[in-house]
Design an enzyme around this catalytic site. Sequence first.
Site, PDB file in Angstrom:
ATOM      1  N   HIS A   1       0.837  -1.196   0.000  1.00 14.39           N
ATOM      2  CA  HIS A   1       0.000   0.000   0.000  1.00 14.39           C
ATOM      3  C   HIS A   1       0.882   1.260   0.000  1.00 14.39           C
ATOM      4  O   HIS A   1       0.831   2.058   0.949  1.00 14.39           O
ATOM      5  CB  HIS A   1      -0.924   0.059   1.226  1.00 14.39           C
ATOM      6  CG  HIS A   1      -1.928  -1.046   1.292  1.00 14.39           C
ATOM      7  ND1 HIS A   1      -2.580  -1.374   2.466  1.00 14.39           N
ATOM      8  CD2 HIS A   1      -2.386  -1.892   0.351  1.00 14.39           C
ATOM      9  CE1 HIS A   1      -3.398  -2.379   2.240  1.00 14.39           C
ATOM     10  NE2 HIS A   1      -3.298  -2.710   0.962  1.00 14.39           N
TER      11      HIS A   1
ATOM     12  N   GLN B   1       3.105   1.430   5.879  1.00 13.37           N
ATOM     13  CA  GLN B   1       2.976   0.803   7.204  1.00 13.37           C
ATOM     14  C   GLN B   1       2.185  -0.489   7.089  1.00 13.37           C
ATOM     15  O   GLN B   1       1.736  -1.025   8.092  1.00 13.37           O
ATOM     16  CB  GLN B   1       2.286   1.758   8.185  1.00 13.37           C
ATOM     17  CG  GLN B   1       3.121   2.993   8.452  1.00 13.37           C
ATOM     18  CD  GLN B   1       2.647   3.782   9.651  1.00 13.37           C
ATOM     19  OE1 GLN B   1       1.700   3.418  10.332  1.00 13.37           O
ATOM     20  NE2 GLN B   1       3.309   4.878   9.942  1.00 13.37           N
ATOM     21  N   HIS B   2       2.006  -0.966   5.855  1.00 12.70           N
ATOM     22  CA  HIS B   2       1.115  -2.106   5.661  1.00 12.70           C
ATOM     23  C   HIS B   2       1.765  -3.240   4.874  1.00 12.70           C
ATOM     24  O   HIS B   2       1.235  -3.653   3.842  1.00 12.70           O
ATOM     25  CB  HIS B   2      -0.156  -1.664   4.914  1.00 12.70           C
ATOM     26  CG  HIS B   2      -0.890  -0.540   5.551  1.00 12.70           C
ATOM     27  ND1 HIS B   2      -1.771   0.257   4.857  1.00 12.70           N
ATOM     28  CD2 HIS B   2      -0.904  -0.078   6.825  1.00 12.70           C
ATOM     29  CE1 HIS B   2      -2.286   1.169   5.673  1.00 12.70           C
ATOM     30  NE2 HIS B   2      -1.765   0.996   6.863  1.00 12.70           N
ATOM     31  N   PRO B   3       2.897  -3.786   5.293  1.00 13.07           N
ATOM     32  CA  PRO B   3       3.445  -4.937   4.557  1.00 13.07           C
ATOM     33  C   PRO B   3       2.565  -6.175   4.756  1.00 13.07           C
ATOM     34  O   PRO B   3       2.225  -6.528   5.878  1.00 13.07           O
ATOM     35  CB  PRO B   3       4.834  -5.126   5.172  1.00 13.07           C
ATOM     36  CG  PRO B   3       4.752  -4.510   6.535  1.00 13.07           C
ATOM     37  CD  PRO B   3       3.741  -3.393   6.434  1.00 13.07           C
TER      38      PRO B   3
END
Lengths: 166, 506
Positions: free
Chosen positions: B285, B440-442
């Site tokens: 993202h 911040q969204h792996p």
Amino acid sequence: MPPEVDAEAHPLVATPSILAGKRNRLPGPAGERRPTGAFPPRSLETMLAMAEAVFSTSERPLPADRLEYLRRELPDLLNRAAPRGRLMFRLGTFAISTIAPLLIGRLPPLRRLPLDVRIRALRKMEASPFVAALIAVRAVLCLVYYEHPDAAAEIGVRVGPNGRLG
Amino acid sequence: MNVVHGRDHAGDLEVSTEVVVVGSGAGGAVVAATLAEAGMDVIVLEEGGHVRPEEHARMRPSESLRHMWRDAGFTLAFGVGRSPMINVMMGRCIGGSSALTGGVCFRVPEYVLGDWRALGLTDFTPEHLEPYYAEVEENVHVEDVPLSARSRSTQLFGEGAEKMGFSLESMRRNTNGCVGWATCNFGCPERAKMSVDISYIPRAMKAGAAVYSDCLVERVTTNGRRAVGVSGRVLNGPNGAPGGRLTVRAKRVVLACGAMFTPLVLKASGIGKGSGQVGKNLTLHPAFRIMARFEERVAGWNGALQSAYSSAFEPDGIQLNSVFVPPAILAATQPGIADDHVRRAKTLEHLAIFGANLHDEAGGVVRRGLGREPFVTYRMAKKDAAAVPKALRIAGETFLAAGAKEVFLPVLGLEGFSPDEFRKIDLEKISPKRLECTSQHPLGTCRMGVDASSSVVDDRGQTWDVEELYVTDGSTVPTSLGVNPQLAIMTLATRFAQRMADRRPS
């Protein structure tokens, strides 16, 4: 004078005890600092020389206490990065230290140049293809510098008595 | 019962348990609480330290980076080809990244669930997930962000949006008593964010789970095709370096180390080679912030850090999210040297910010790097790269519609644009390499699926290769979500955990 804040509750600017150079009471025991590859003193000196240039104005040089604050705080932050992160910053500061002076026809390192020449060199670098290194290092400098209550106040950050921003 | 600090434990650490959960973030904490409350003997191992919420509440942002964030916040995904370098922010502490989010909770969009069902995961309907959502939302107190909590920064973007013909909707967040400090990413002074270190971890401990900080798990140990524990190092060496050996014998192993580290543990253990999917399919993202300067004083730090969003541009793969940052972070975005810089910094209180996330295709790979950190590469898909200028244009025009005098794009080396300049600039010509991009969204590196040849875990979270080895973090998400993932991760973890609780490991 730093704004009066509740040192126990304030989450946005450095407390008086930190400004006084005392150990951070927050969970930063000596045991947490990583031992290997600590941020090299020469890189730190480059960052401080850059800080003097970035945060000085024609009305005043960077106050000595804020420079001292950066000298204590920056290694504490950078030493906690993983080796690759530290390496990236070393490369970034090396690039700034060498490329910025060359761009204005002066010999490196940056930290040995007078303040006005340093400012000129960094401005030139900001307009060059090498800007990424400058932006990365300046971002870390700003992150720590503007947590100094005087620096925060100078840019209009109004800290209320309960620690909240106005 | 308290968290056991591994760094204070002398020598090796050797324990036996029924279930060992590796990682104390959104995926691990939920499983630990669920299984402990089901009567199982549970141990949670966390690589990071234990910072109590009341301590985190007093930290400055730079202190939070030092003590709570992995790699002090400097983790990078290296852009391949024309992709940008992406700063990936993750937690390394009890509570994991959950302690560092803005608290935003989205259910998985129906069209994303449709993609999952198309992959054969036919159970994943809104109706099927409803009870799991309901349970998580109650446990972490998911609530609507009221209009009154919107910062002036968000209000201005909303005003522009109305003029542009789209509107903002209120986000939902896991908060209770938020008064709008706008420091969610760096600790909540009111302890109002119900992250898992405040919600699920205490429940797990109350039910008897033991939680250890400063314990680095390196491998899963197996006996034949069955997991029988984990091994690694206790971080009790000099200055927190790896010290004593860590050996945990368990009948069931649950990995919840996040999308960057779970694949590394599996690879180091020789697990998952068959599918070739471990560490692949990473989605991030990629996120951008667009700033604008207004004549009025905005002081966007007054209000909820995240409060509103727009999915009006989801067909283009763009989600717009409100966001703000503390002043020191905001100052770090300001260009210039000496007078130029300080003059700009003095106008911070006039800046508004809005964010744009891409609903990206899986373009990332996590590999083992030197030392303990992963080496992450990310190739942005053409579709996603094409969405970037559109997102920048929409956000910039929206601010201009609200009366902004200057627009700042997240592009290295670019100054602010006057309204006329912004309307003239050809955003398509900006190289993605110059974008300032964060994540911040792996997600997605050990994806869930219906066969062992194309996925790493089945729809119960169990690995195809090894029995009693489960993965319950964001790495199992089969496709990009397009929205903040913490609720989805906790919901999937609840579903996995309840199925685990139905059957004790033998």
